[in-house]
Design a protein around this motif. Structure first.
Motif, PDB file in Angstrom:
ATOM      1  N   VAL A   1       0.849  -1.196   0.000  1.00  0.00           N
ATOM      2  CA  VAL A   1       0.000   0.000   0.000  1.00  0.00           C
ATOM      3  C   VAL A   1       0.882   1.242   0.000  1.00  0.00           C
ATOM      4  CG1 VAL A   1      -1.796   1.303   1.209  1.00  0.00           C
ATOM      5  CG2 VAL A   1      -1.806  -1.202   1.300  1.00  0.00           C
ATOM      6  N   SER A   2       0.634   2.128  -0.981  1.00  0.00           N
ATOM      7  CA  SER A   2       1.383   3.388  -1.056  1.00  0.00           C
ATOM      8  C   SER A   2       0.427   4.571  -0.952  1.00  0.00           C
ATOM      9  CB  SER A   2       2.138   3.485  -2.387  1.00  0.00           C
ATOM     10  OG  SER A   2       3.025   2.392  -2.548  1.00  0.00           O
ATOM     11  N   PHE A   3       0.872   5.629  -0.299  1.00  0.00           N
ATOM     12  CA  PHE A   3       0.148   6.898  -0.247  1.00  0.00           C
ATOM     13  C   PHE A   3       1.012   7.948  -0.930  1.00  0.00           C
ATOM     14  CE2 PHE A   3      -3.465   6.654   2.816  1.00  0.00           C
ATOM     15  CZ  PHE A   3      -3.328   5.327   3.199  1.00  0.00           C
ATOM     16  N   ASN A   4       0.426   8.634  -1.912  1.00  0.00           N
ATOM     17  CA  ASN A   4       1.141   9.691  -2.635  1.00  0.00           C
ATOM     18  C   ASN A   4       2.554   9.263  -3.034  1.00  0.00           C
ATOM     19  OD1 ASN A   4      -1.115  11.224  -2.418  1.00  0.00           O
ATOM     20  ND2 ASN A   4      -0.286  12.721  -0.965  1.00  0.00           N
ATOM     21  N   GLY A   5       2.655   8.007  -3.510  1.00  0.00           N
ATOM     22  CA  GLY A   5       3.922   7.527  -4.044  1.00  0.00           C
ATOM     23  C   GLY A   5       4.888   6.947  -3.031  1.00  0.00           C
TER      24      GLY A   5
END
Lengths: 385, 385
Positions: free
Chosen positions: A325-329
């Motif tokens: 899971v990634s947030f904003n890269g």
């Protein structure tokens, strides 16, 4: 120009007194031809407003002369009287336009349970005024008349070699007082028959409007209508038309998301390496509808644990302990365990991306949603609706 | 007295430093017998915390000597290290108690992704201190040690002819920062074997805890454990035991609902005349999870249109245009059309009832939920978790 960008259409927007503000609340869109082909898709809610029940029948022959839309009242759960109101609306428009009532679609938006004698009288008066005001450049007026809690009108135009598609939309991606129904009217001067329009519309909405899921609530009045006048004289390649239509629908969907009532973040949830598109949609939607995730984004908290807890409730094929899971890269979770420190993620911009790698296949899907904010609760609780 | 109300049990609650506040955060419940029968039900989330993975295996032989519970960290998505921590927790307790590690269940609650070396050291220390502090009147201490954002401990006792059931619970009906897992431990001195306990526990939780749906979010760590010591020497009638157990579970479920973080209304959604219990549950749950409905209740708005829009999304058997909806005893919608004026409904009391008459059969179900408030958004966004 919205619905009058394409040749062969006239439109108008007038104030019939349905809105207490006195702003425009009845819109009419008329197809002047030469072709009168039409198609529409409707809310899948079993609780359907009277205009939906009417329009579903009226569109079946593939001929649509006009669409009448009103804000200021949903005419839903208003009994037999409410259905007669819709019927009379189509009849009044048909009489004034010299067409068959069965070729006039009706759309309404506003509070459920609103549809009494006063409502009927104002709508019928608005139909008359709207038809008198029809103009070849009336698309902008029409797009203003369908607004409810929208802060700006939503309009889009796509042009290809010799033909044009134009559209208008209303609705808050995040639903607002009284169920902010999504109403969309799209017109084109390309020459396509009703089955081709229907196929293109279903394909385009399936990957655009159907993947905008701001708060998980489904309206009783949603309708997306596509009309073709053939006025360009051009029969487009169906694949090319489908791409252009999807581009226009995505443009309008993003405008709806950006104007979502109360939202402080526009969240794009991209699910990749899914075993099927259906799996990717289910996983993305489960996150988009999770209040804990949505509240965390409002608080600028890249809470990947809430993402995993949400997708764990689905039946999609994947191993929860293999997911990234990634947030904003920034990849915060790798193989179901902590990866980069969450301090590396800056969630202060409105535009937010969440990337979920299921490592289960080759399909993907993207869901658009918004965060859960104080303003959302305020909008949906403080006003009687 | 909670888990030490029944004869044959000892419990404790100690502060091991997992909570930054220094409050108790490790609880131990030990069954002194003569019987050591146990059963448990677990979250159906596929994303399961390490203590869930451990306890699911450990309970399978029907023998449970002890339960170790910690707040201050969920030990979920913490990789192989996290599972080893749970394993070591059971081993440490087993060594000190002179039992098999496979007969010790473990429960954790707190932030997902928390479970590092420091966490492990504190939990293991807490196990030692907790076992040293075990007492026949330690139930109240144990119930304090499992609290997270709970404002009060949840305890209940039911007594029948010669035997007793006692229980403790933690968790916010409306989930709080870091996923406020529901953890419940129930003890009885009735003499029942593991299969009987398992059957009674599944039947009781299905109509109590499983019908508490505060915000639709499912935790990774939920666990409800039932232990029987047989110390009363009485083998109860299984039906009578089942009723008493359900009564205790409902008492605890209502305590969870009443302490829901941020809630201003406790909402009881009763669905009657359904074609099946499953239909009634699906309909009730669709309303309980509808943010527009929940926000309306916060605003003291008896918005029956949002109820119908919510149930219209279900697959249950009923005619949306035949449904009646009442708020606090006032029928606002009859046969899918407006009935009494909404002004007759007073939603200012915390206790709110919604009655949905599907007119489709003879079954019914009741779902407990809460409203969607500014405080809910605040609790779940303002704190990093």
């Amino acid at each position: 120009m919205s619905v009058t960008a394409a040749a062969g259409f006239e439109a108008s927007g007038v104030a019939a007194g349905l809105k207490s503000t006195g702003k425009p609340d009845v819109a009419v869109v008329v197809n002047r031809g030469p072709s009168k082909a039409g198609a529409a898709v409707f809310t899948s809610n079993r609780a359907k407003a009277n205009p939906i029940l009417w329009s579903q029948q009226a569109v079946q022959d593939g001929i649509v002369e006009a669409v009448v839309l009103n804000s200021g009242g949903a005419n839903c759960f208003t009994g037999a009287f409410g259905f007669q109101t819709t019927h009379q609306t189509a009849e009044r428009a048909a009489e004034l336009l010299g067409v068959s009532p069965g070729d006039v679609l009706v759309c309404s938006t506003g509070l459920i349970g609103t549809g009494d004698e006063v409502f009927r009288a104002k709508v019928l008066q608005g139909v008359g005024e709207g038809i008198a005001a029809l103009a070849a450049d009336g698309g902008d007026d029409a797009s203003l008349a369908i607004m409810t809690t929208d802060s700006v009108p939503k309009r889009a135009v796509v042009t290809r070699g010799g033909w044009t598609i134009g559209g208008m939309a209303k609705g808050a991606g995040m639903l607002a007082p009284g169920l902010a129904t999504m109403l969309v009217v799209i017109t084109t001067d390309a020459d396509l028959d009703a089955p081709a329009l229907d196929a293109a519309l279903r394909a385009a909405t399936a990957i655009t409007f159907d993947r905008l899921d701001s708060d998980g609530c489904m309206s009783t009045n949603d309708q997306v209508t596509l009309l073709a006048s053939g006025a360009s004289g051009i029969v487009p390649d169906e694949a090319e038309f489908g791409l252009a239509l999807a581009e226009l629908c995505q443009d309008l969907a993003q405008q709806l998301q950006a104007d979502a009532e109360g939202a402080s973040h526009d969240i794009t949830i991209q699910v990749v390496h899914a075993a099927s598109v259906a799996d990717a949609v289910e996983v993305g939607r489960s996150v988009a509808r999770n209040n804990l995730f949505k509240a965390a984004i409002f608080g600028n908290d890249p809470n990947w644990g809430r993402v995993l807890a949400a997708i764990g409730t689905t039946t999609a094929s994947f191993d929860p302990y293999a997911v990234d899971v990634s947030f904003n890269g920034v990849r915060l979770c790798s193989d179901g365990a902590p990866d980069r420190p969450r301090e590396e993620v800056d969630l202060t911009p409105r535009s937010t991306s969440v990337l979920i790698d299921l490592k289960a296949g080759d399909d993907e899907a993207t869901i658009l949603t918004n965060d859960l904010t104080h303003d959302y609760v305020h909008e949906n609780s403080a006003y009687s609706s």
